[in-house]
Motif scaffolding. Structure first.
Motif: not given
Length: 336
Positions: A59-77
């Motif tokens: 599938t050539n698909t990976i997932c980023i698994l986050l505890p909080v999706i609204s945190d802009y810090f993780w959004g940048s990464i």
């Protein structure tokens, strides 16, 4: 007509078979991989992803698994991870999990149904869950992002938290501050504990008594951070400087300044671990420790693709990314 793999072959002097292996996620010589990646970027090659998946059943698909999706810090990464993966013909999905739940079976089923080939995980409290056992059972590689965990063993990409906090604390102490407060998140968090360790190390070097090393920790919320800051500054002998171990904590502190009639830096010096646009716009601008989010995202992506391709020669690996310090106007020099 767009660029084809024949153009890549002519540009790199490599065989079509070698280029096909790379595009289908198979292991090739590192020097050949570098040539192909540089050629793809230079020529603007866009692979036919659907055809590749039909041939390789991947599938050539990976997932980023986050505890909080609204945190802009993780959004940048996440944006840096997605950018890197797109260049390597991979798609990225972003999903969340409940850190308080030990049973992550539903998250695992979601990852399997999406047929992800690897996962980048912000592993807050996940060491107490069953997720990693489930991932291993399906041979899905994973990378710890921001955290370093040994149980279960895994690759990690994080910032140089301890040394950064040491240098920042030393900066304050060299400017005459002898009573320093620290506000951080969950004390069991790797990043929080490492930053506090760096803070303590600098204080020992300058012979700062323990009673003048004021550390307060709570959960990663603005509400808790605001209460901790108010409690810290309401002491009979408050600190002359506060080191805030995350942008949530810094935003909360700034919101409390007027209520407490505190002026920066006349009454209190302030430094933040992590930057935000508001910190440079604040009067005075806040000095900050800045994490290299682009490199963190890129290194996590590069390491994950290496594992997906079956290369575990250096497993487990921990990649420490350097930070940099931006000096602004929020620290008063008491040594003068």
């Amino acid at each position: 007509m767009g660029t084809t793999i024949k153009d890549i072959a002519r540009d790199t002097n490599l065989s079509l078979a070698t280029i096909s292996k790379y595009l289908n996620g198979k292991k090739i010589l590192p020097e050949n991989q570098k040539l192909i990646e540089e050629s793809i970027e230079r020529l603007g090659y866009i692979p036919n992803k659907q055809a590749q998946m039909l041939r390789s059943r991947r599938t050539n698909t990976i997932c980023i698994l986050l505890p909080v999706i609204s945190d802009y810090f993780w959004g940048s990464i996440c944006s840096y991870v997605e950018e890197y993966m797109q260049r390597h013909n991979y798609s990225t999905i972003i999903s969340t999990y409940d850190p308080s739940s030990q049973d992550q079976s539903e998250v695992y089923r979601h990852l399997v149904s999406a047929q992800v080939e690897g996962v980048i995980i912000v592993s807050l409290d996940l060491q107490r869950s069953n997720l990693f056992t489930l991932l291993k059972s399906n041979n899905i590689p994973y990378i710890y992002l921001d955290q370093v965990m040994t149980e279960p063993a895994g690759d990690s990409v994080t910032s140089d938290n301890c040394y950064s906090a040491y240098c920042t604390t030393k900066y304050l102490l060299e400017r005459g501050h002898r009573r320093v407060g620290v506000i951080g998140g969950d004390i069991d968090s790797y990043t929080t504990s490492e930053r506090i360790r760096g803070f303590r190390s600098a204080c020992r070097e300058f012979s700062i008594p323990e009673q003048d090393q004021i550390v307060m920790c709570g959960d990663f919320t603005a509400e808790t951070s605001g209460k901790l800051f108010k409690k810290l500054m309401s002491q009979q002998n408050p600190p002359t400087a506060v080191f805030l171990l995350g942008y949530f904590m810094t935003v909360s502190a700034i919101q409390q300044l007027d209520n407490l009639s505190i002026r920066i830096p006349e009454d209190l010096s302030l430094i933040s671990f992590d930057d935000d646009e508001i910190f440079s716009a604040f009067d005075p601008p806040i000095s900050v420790v800045v994490q290299d989010l682009a490199q963190m995202g890129t290194e996590a992506s590069r390491l994950l693709l290496k594992r997906i391709q079956g290369d575990y020669s250096d497993f487990p690996r921990t990649k420490i990314i350097k930070t940099h310090f931006i000096e602004r106007s929020s620290v008063r020099d008491l040594s003068k």
